[in-house]
Design an enzyme around this catalytic site. Structure first.
Site, mmCIF file in Angstrom:
data_model
loop_
_atom_site.group_PDB
_atom_site.id
_atom_site.type_symbol
_atom_site.label_atom_id
_atom_site.label_comp_id
_atom_site.label_asym_id
_atom_site.label_seq_id
_atom_site.Cartn_x
_atom_site.Cartn_y
_atom_site.Cartn_z
ATOM 1 N N LYS A 153 -14.622 -19.808 7.880
ATOM 2 C CA LYS A 153 -13.676 -20.936 7.862
ATOM 3 C C LYS A 153 -14.435 -22.266 7.818
ATOM 4 C CE LYS A 153 -10.193 -18.228 10.298
ATOM 5 N NZ LYS A 153 -9.780 -17.740 11.617
ATOM 6 N N GLY A 207 -0.862 -15.684 13.204
ATOM 7 C CA GLY A 207 0.537 -15.311 13.475
ATOM 8 C C GLY A 207 1.347 -15.395 12.201
ATOM 9 N N ASP A 245 -16.045 -14.803 11.421
ATOM 10 C CA ASP A 245 -14.750 -15.330 10.972
ATOM 11 C C ASP A 245 -14.768 -16.865 11.010
ATOM 12 O OD1 ASP A 245 -11.637 -14.870 10.655
ATOM 13 O OD2 ASP A 245 -11.875 -16.287 12.312
ATOM 14 N N LYS A 278 0.843 -1.211 0.000
ATOM 15 C CA LYS A 278 0.000 0.000 0.000
ATOM 16 C C LYS A 278 0.867 1.245 0.000
ATOM 17 C CE LYS A 278 -4.414 -0.832 2.162
ATOM 18 N NZ LYS A 278 -4.588 -1.471 3.440
ATOM 19 N N VAL A 312 -7.584 -21.185 6.609
ATOM 20 C CA VAL A 312 -8.275 -21.766 7.769
ATOM 21 C C VAL A 312 -7.239 -22.287 8.751
ATOM 22 C CG1 VAL A 312 -9.882 -23.551 8.575
ATOM 23 C CG2 VAL A 312 -10.220 -22.487 6.338
ATOM 24 N N ILE A 351 -2.122 -24.865 10.767
ATOM 25 C CA ILE A 351 -2.526 -26.286 10.782
ATOM 26 C C ILE A 351 -2.826 -26.708 9.342
ATOM 27 C CG2 ILE A 351 -4.140 -27.997 11.690
ATOM 28 C CD1 ILE A 351 -4.897 -26.046 13.912
ATOM 29 N N GLU A 389 -9.097 -7.426 17.479
ATOM 30 C CA GLU A 389 -9.107 -6.179 16.705
ATOM 31 C C GLU A 389 -9.837 -5.097 17.499
ATOM 32 O OE1 GLU A 389 -8.681 -6.199 13.019
ATOM 33 O OE2 GLU A 389 -8.209 -8.319 12.844
#
Ligand code: HSE
Length: 428
Positions: A205, A302, A201, A45, A132, A136, A190
């Site tokens: 998923k 993360g 969210d 951006k 998702v 994992i 957030e």
């Protein structure tokens, strides 16, 4: 050996992680795919923003179209997020024969079928492992690991923010608002936490996992959703007393060829493996007809865990490129969608009622359950020290969602009930 050239859309925390892994593990990665992997262009951006990593400034642009249109680039890695504009970039990149790796669950949950159809038309790969449960490898597991089995149930803790909040509430007896505030200060939640705490969210998923698990086109509108903002510390204390933990669970279940899918705060038996998943961690429990119980656990977000999944997808794309088989391994849902009706969705229920503390009240309440053929597992009454009401805790046996809806509507009309304080799904 000619390098494979990658265009990166986005250089935030996850994009930075991708550059770190591609550069840091270059030797290992290029040995696996048979050629160097080069991050050729990066769209950001703000080109002036200071970065945690050193990047050759000539690679950076603030125009994503420059990356998409660069004929040298073989694969686009999208970690910029967003829906409408990002979809345009991805469709155009596919049109130009570029393969896609994306972490964008919102995009895949809302427009996955259109994007995958375009990918198939153009014989391109679209991989989205990181969309998702971050680190994992659940998407590859559902597509490949379970290809020989019939998945009957998927239960997921797929939102780290809400799992952090509920775990803290459970462990420390803290209130929802206090823990939410702390989670925001720590950067786990957030500043506008709506999408996480109201279950959206997780629903996105679960729509992705349901599509892959049941091989049918599960849309976001198929997922019934409720979030955790109404969960009180008293609810969690009751759950614990009865031997349960409170978790925001995505539950996708299949019976014969019909399925149901939902996200809701759920009281799960404390001895169930998913009940012990705490903090920001994610887990996905999958029950296969042949394999039985399995569970996958790890970091759901993360920079580095998410980047691990993204770069693993990149490796998969490049291996396909070498074999000339891109676009052949997509799961395009092939089963007709059959959603269960509320009459066919069964689960146990927990209710907490504030009622008049006088003779005959319990009988009136249990009569309502009997009228709709809902059988009770346990009924406990306790005095409430804060007000003159009695608290009645009811746990049902498996009951259809339709019958429970009727019970709830009827209970709302009973004048001996002052308040239906809580109503939760119970699992295990
Ligand atoms: N907001 C998500 C979570 C992380 O709390 O798990 C990204 O999917």
């Amino acid at each position: 050996m000619k390098p494979v050239k990658v265009g990166l859309l986005g250089l935030g925390t996850v994009g930075t992680g991708v550059v770190r892994i591609v550069e840091g593990n270059q030797e290992d990665l290029s040995s696996q795919v048979g050629s160097p992997i080069l991050i050729e262009r990066i769209a950001v951006k703000n080109t002036e923003k200071p970065r945690e990593i050193e990047v050759d400034p000539s690679k950076i642009t603030d125009d994503p179209w420059e990356v998409i249109r660069d004929p040298e680039i073989d694969v686009i890695v999208e970690v910029m997020g967003g829906i409408a504009g990002t979809k345009e970039y991805i469709l155009e990149a596919l049109e130009r024969g570029k393969h896609i790796v994306t972490a964008n669950k919102d995009l895949m949950a809302l427009h996955g079928s259109e994007i995958l159809a375009k990918a198939q038309e153009k014989q391109c790969d679209v991989f989205y492992e990181a969309s998702v449960a971050g680190g994992i490898p659940i998407i590859r597991t559902l597509i490949e690991g379970f290809s020989s089995d019939k998945i009957m149930k998927i239960m997921g803790i797929v939102n780290g923010t809400t799992n952090y909040i509920l775990s803290k509430m459970s462990q420390e007896g803290a209130s929802y608002l206090d823990v939410l505030k702390e989670a925001q200060e720590l950067g786990y939640a957030e500043s506008d936490p709506t999408s996480d705490v109201e279950g959206l969210d997780a629903a996105r998923k679960m729509a992705i996992l349901g599509t892959l698990g049941f091989r049918t086109n599960v849309e976001l509108s198929d997922v019934s959703v409720s979030g955790i903002s109404g969960v009180s510390k008293e609810d969690i204390a009751f759950a614990k007393r009865l031997g349960y933990e409170m978790k925001l669970l995505g539950i996708a279940e299949r019976q014969d060829e019909e399925f149901s899918i939902s996200v809701q705060p759920t009281m799960i038996r404390a001895s169930h493996p998913i009940a012990s998943v705490n903090g920001v961690y994610n887990a996905v429990y999958v029950y296969g007809q042949a394999v039985g119980e399995t569970m996958f656990y790890g970091a759901g977000a993360g920079a580095m865990p998410t980047a691990t999944s993204i770069v693993a997808d990149l490796v998969a794309v490049i291996k396909n490129l070498k074999l000339g088989v891109n676009g052949l391994k997509q799961i395009v849902p092939y089963k007709q969608k059959k959603l269960k009706s509320d009459e066919d969705i069964f689960y146990k229920n927990f209710l907490l009622l504030h009622v008049d503390d006088k003779a005959g009240v319990l009988a009136k309440i249990t009569q309502v359950f009997a009228e709709y053929d809902v059988s009770l597992d346990s009924v406990v009454q306790q005095a409430n020290t804060n007000n003159p009401d009695a608290e009645i805790i009811i746990v049902t046996h498996n009951a259809s969602k339709a019958s429970m809806n009727k019970v709830m509507r009827h209970l709302e009309q009973l004048n001996v009930i002052h308040r239906i304080k809580s109503h939760y799904r119970v699992e295990g």
